[in-house]
Design a protein around this motif. Structure first.
Motif, short mmCIF file in Angstrom:
data_model
loop_
_atom_site.label_atom_id
_atom_site.label_comp_id
_atom_site.label_asym_id
_atom_site.label_seq_id
_atom_site.Cartn_x
_atom_site.Cartn_y
_atom_site.Cartn_z
N ILE A 155 41.50 47.00 47.02
CA ILE A 155 40.30 47.79 47.91
C ILE A 155 39.12 46.76 47.75
O ILE A 155 38.86 46.91 46.82
CB ILE A 155 40.19 49.02 47.93
CG1 ILE A 155 41.57 49.75 48.24
CG2 ILE A 155 39.09 49.70 48.84
CD1 ILE A 155 41.70 51.35 47.75
N GLY A 156 38.53 46.36 48.53
CA GLY A 156 37.32 45.82 48.70
C GLY A 156 37.06 44.48 47.92
O GLY A 156 35.93 44.03 47.51
N ALA A 157 38.28 43.79 47.99
CA ALA A 157 38.22 42.38 47.60
C ALA A 157 37.58 41.49 48.60
O ALA A 157 37.70 41.78 49.77
CB ALA A 157 39.63 41.62 47.23
N VAL A 158 36.65 40.55 48.14
CA VAL A 158 35.91 39.63 49.17
C VAL A 158 36.92 38.34 49.28
O VAL A 158 37.21 37.62 48.39
CB VAL A 158 34.54 39.24 48.42
CG1 VAL A 158 33.91 38.42 49.45
CG2 VAL A 158 33.84 40.52 48.20
N VAL A 159 36.99 38.13 50.57
CA VAL A 159 37.74 36.99 51.14
C VAL A 159 36.88 35.96 51.96
O VAL A 159 36.13 36.60 52.95
CB VAL A 159 38.84 37.19 52.24
CG1 VAL A 159 39.68 36.04 52.50
CG2 VAL A 159 39.76 38.09 51.38
N ILE B 155 39.19 34.20 47.00
CA ILE B 155 39.18 35.73 46.93
C ILE B 155 38.64 36.06 45.40
O ILE B 155 39.20 35.63 44.46
CB ILE B 155 40.53 36.14 47.33
CG1 ILE B 155 41.27 35.42 48.49
CG2 ILE B 155 40.80 37.54 46.93
CD1 ILE B 155 42.69 35.52 48.81
N THR B 156 37.81 37.03 45.62
CA THR B 156 37.19 37.76 44.26
C THR B 156 37.14 39.19 44.36
O THR B 156 37.12 39.68 45.37
CB THR B 156 35.80 37.00 44.27
OG1 THR B 156 35.00 37.63 45.16
CG2 THR B 156 35.62 35.62 44.17
N SER B 157 37.41 39.80 43.35
CA SER B 157 37.17 41.23 43.26
C SER B 157 36.81 41.43 41.73
O SER B 157 36.92 40.86 40.95
CB SER B 157 38.64 41.74 43.37
OG SER B 157 38.37 43.22 43.44
#
Length: 122
Positions: free
Chosen positions: A38-42, A72-74
């Protein structure tokens, strides 16, 4: 007559602008257990275009046709990059990604406190 011609020009330009887009969509999951992130930045590397995954780890990003480099970062996960992702006009390109945890351990945490004794509150 001028306003009618202007309106037709704007409508024609708008239709062609929307017709040249495709969509990048997919799901981001944890590599070790398969749970949704949830809330990973693409986002598109080198631009300001991006989105965030929802409660099911899914995302959708409208893009113009072309080749893209996707990052993709989280928080607490290793960032990943995917190159040469092709977006075609009017089509949806699916990119499902599994990211692995970034296991960094802290050695020790020390908390230091001081107390003032020369005040009325002490």
């Amino acid at each position: 007559m001028k306003s009618l011609l202007t309106l037709l020009t704007i409508l024609t330009t708008t239709v062609f602008g929307f017709a040249q887009q495709g969509t990048l969509s997919g799901k981001v999951t944890d590599k070790s257990n398969g749970e949704a992130i949830i809330g990973a930045v693409v986002f598109i590397k080198g631009s300001s275009k991006g989105t965030v995954t929802d409660f099911e780890g899914k995302y959708s990003l409208p893009l113009e046709a072309g080749l893209y480099q996707i990052s993709i970062t989280s928080l607490s996960y290793k960032p990943t990059e995917h190159t040469n992702i092709k977006i075609e006009t009017g089509k949806t390109t699916t990119l499902d990604v599994q990211i692995e945890q970034n296991s960094t351990e802290l050695q020790a945490v020390t908390i230091v406190g001081t107390r003032q004794t020369n005040t009325e509150l002490a």
